[in-house]
Structure formats: C-alpha cells, structure tokens
Write a protein that holds these residues in place. Structure first.
Motif, PDB file in Angstrom:
ATOM      1  N   ASP A 284      -6.470   2.532  -0.961  1.00 19.53           N
ATOM      2  CA  ASP A 284      -5.240   3.289  -0.836  1.00 19.53           C
ATOM      3  C   ASP A 284      -5.498   4.312   0.269  1.00 19.53           C
TER       4      ASP A 284
ATOM      5  N   GLY B 154       0.835  -1.194   0.000  1.00 21.70           N
ATOM      6  CA  GLY B 154       0.000   0.000   0.000  1.00 21.70           C
ATOM      7  C   GLY B 154       0.862   1.234   0.000  1.00 21.70           C
TER       8      GLY B 154
ATOM      9  N   GLY C 282       0.710  -0.416  -6.312  1.00 22.19           N
ATOM     10  CA  GLY C 282      -0.629  -0.480  -5.754  1.00 22.19           C
ATOM     11  C   GLY C 282      -1.481  -1.610  -6.296  1.00 22.19           C
TER      12      GLY C 282
ATOM     13  N   CYS D 163     -10.534   5.410  -1.249  1.00 18.91           N
ATOM     14  CA  CYS D 163      -9.295   6.179  -1.376  1.00 18.91           C
ATOM     15  C   CYS D 163      -9.520   7.587  -0.844  1.00 18.91           C
TER      16      CYS D 163
END
Length: 343
Positions: free
Chosen positions: A335, A38, A199, A309
């Motif tokens: 993320d 991550g 990612g 995210c």
C-alpha cells in the motif's frame, strides 16, 4: 439515467454491467467483483489493465501510474475509467481467489471511542462500529469527512479478534482535511461513516515463505494487523519487521510489537533511524533509511514474501530494491500513501 454497458474481463471470463456515470472499479465492487487495486486515486497503477475492445475514457490521473504512451496503446486505470460502450478488458494483475471471494464492501456507522497521540505526528483513532465490519488483516477503509462527501483512506491496525473496536493510525499533515480534525473538530462519541474494506495487502492462505515487513510512518497500521493475525493463527512462518523513522522519538507501540514477536517464529524487529540514533536504548536499531538497512541484512530477499506500507518515497525505494534483488512480483504486496492531501 446514464446508459449501461457490459464489461467482459479476460482471461478470467467474468462479466458485469457498468453505468457511464460510474468508474469501472466501483462498479466491480458494487457487484462483488474484487479487482486488484491500491490507492483508487489514479496514482499507483495497481488497477492498470488493457482495453481489448470498446470505448473508455479516464478522469484525471497521474502519468506516473499510466504514461501517455501506455494510454495511446490502450492501457487504462480502472479506478479512473468510464465505459461508453460494451468493452473487453484484459486484467494484467489479478488474484483468482479474491476476484469473487473477497469481503463485500459496505458502509457502517461508527462512534469514536478514543483519540490518542502516539508520536508528535501520528494519532491512534479507535472506532466502535454499530454493526460487525468484516475485513482481512492488512486492508483499509474510507472514513467520511463529517459534513462533506469527501473521504480519506486509512488502514486498520486491528483484526477481527476485536470486532467491537477498529483502530487506525493516522499521520497528521499541515492543512489535512481529516487529520486536522483530530486536534480540533472530532471528539469521543462523534459519529463517523466508514466504507470498505479495500486493498489486497493481505496474507495469502497456504503460503509458507518467510515474511519480511517494511514500514514507515502510519504504514505501521496494516503491518500490525498482519502481525496480530499471524500471532492469532499460530503461524510458523519466520517474520522480520523493518520500520523506518527519523529518530527514536518517532517510534511507537514497541511493547506491543515485542509481545507479538514473542509468539512468532524467528521474529526480528529492527528500527531503522535515518537522522539520529540517540535515545534508542533497549531495541535493535540500525542507522540509515529502511531500504538501506534491508539491503544490508536481507541477502536472500527473493526467498521471502515482502509486505510494504509507508510514504511513497519509501515504497518506491523499496520496490526498486526488490526488483534489483530479483524478488518475484507475486511475492510483493504494498500500500502506498498517495499524497499529503490524503490527510
């Protein structure tokens, strides 16, 4: 020259070499092995693994990502771990399709094509790569701060359909080493080195569950990339996008979202405003933090794939909601921006 050691990953039966002077995660990338990761800063726990055999030491990391008791039991963060003997490591999180089939990580030179403010504190940075840069929608890359060896990580908002242009949406932080240059220090035509992609915030082939996207701030970028990809492939998966902001002045790219949504199945975009509803005419808006709105409107989250995210507090609150809603962990992708220093 630093000694090298052999790493064996279980239960996937993959081996590689690592030098004592390089982090295990970086060594894996160098050899085309795409381990789960991550932030790559020792703060998010995505790369947490268990040492079955061998000697490993870690650089500085967050105890929120791997606490003292876990370290004592043998858990490590591969993004901060150095091997000092041959080791056998059990991967706790892995995607078999990605392990040996990810996009190769490489460094390319780019030139700045445009720098445009989209809100009071978010800037669109568009780059023109000197050569093709391959990535999957939802991934991110490192941009090197000119004149230094430092980098900052930002998600691509575009897809491979525009190979001559990469767009990043960057939140400006007071004192930010990179974001501060967007106001004074970087200009159209300047060169920037870009390394990636990184990612696992990506859509998985063959999945059919409805998609629920939860974003905030510059977390708009990878979600836009996902939406653009779904649009381009003619996906029939229902899509709902919840975006958290404080006021209507913090919303942007609404026309682009509407255009994408017009071609997606059952698309809904809901702006979640935590401070003021004023000035939000013409769009669907709900009051409250984004996770509060999602909880009200999504009684069957466990029947969806959820993509998150945004700032750490938002992502943490969303993960708590998803756990309480019994969403399987393999249906959650995220993320998380690790700190204001990321700017």
């Amino acid at each position: 020259m630093a000694d090298t050691h052999r790493i064996t990953f279980e239960p996937v039966d993959i081996e590689m070499e690592v030098g004592e002077d390089e982090k295990i995660l970086d060594a894996a990338f160098r050899q085309g092995i795409h381990l789960m990761h991550g932030c790559r800063e020792g703060q998010c726990s995505a790369c947490k693994s268990y040492v079955l055999e061998g000697e490993i030491q870690m650089e500085r990391y967050s105890t929120f990502a791997c606490n003292d008791a876990e370290v004592a039991d043998g858990y490590v963060l591969l993004c901060k771990a150095h091997a000092f003997s041959d080791c056998t490591i059990e991967l706790l999180n892995f995607d078999e399709d990605e392990l040996l089939g990810g996009v190769p990580i490489r460094t390319v030179t780019t030139r700045i094509a445009a720098i445009e403010a989209v809100t009071r504190d978010i800037v669109s940075l568009r780059l023109k790569p000197a050569e093709p840069f391959e990535f999957k929608p939802g991934q991110y890359a490192d941009l090197t701060i000119p004149g230094t060896d430092e980098h900052r990580s930002f998600s691509m908002a575009t897809t491979q359909s525009t190979p001559d242009e990469l767009e990043f949406l960057i939140k400006k932080y007071p004192g930010g080493r990179f974001s501060g240059l967007l106001d004074d220090g970087l200009s159209v035509g300047d060169e920037l080195a870009l390394t990636g992609p990184y990612g696992s915030f990506t859509l998985k082939d063959g999945h059919v569950l409805p998609v629920v996207c939860i974003g905030g701030g510059a977390g708009m970028a990878p979600i836009l990339s996902l939406l653009r990809h779904l649009n381009e492939i003619g996906s029939t998966r229902p899509v709902r996008f919840y975006y958290g902001a404080r006021t209507a002045a913090d919303l942007f790219y609404l026309d682009a979202i509407r255009q994408l949504g017009a071609n997606l199945n059952g698309f809904e975009f809901v702006a979640c405003l935590s401070e003021s509803m004023a000035g939000a005419d013409g769009i669907e808006v709900e009051a409250g933090n984004v996770t509060e709105v999602v909880e009200r409107r999504e009684p069957e989250l466990h029947r969806s794939e959820v993509y998150l995210c945004g700032p750490p507090p938002m992502v943490d609150a969303a993960l708590t909601l998803l756990e309480a809603s019994n969403v399987p962990k393999d249906q959650v992708f995220y993320d998380k921006f690790t700190s204001p220093a990321a700017g």
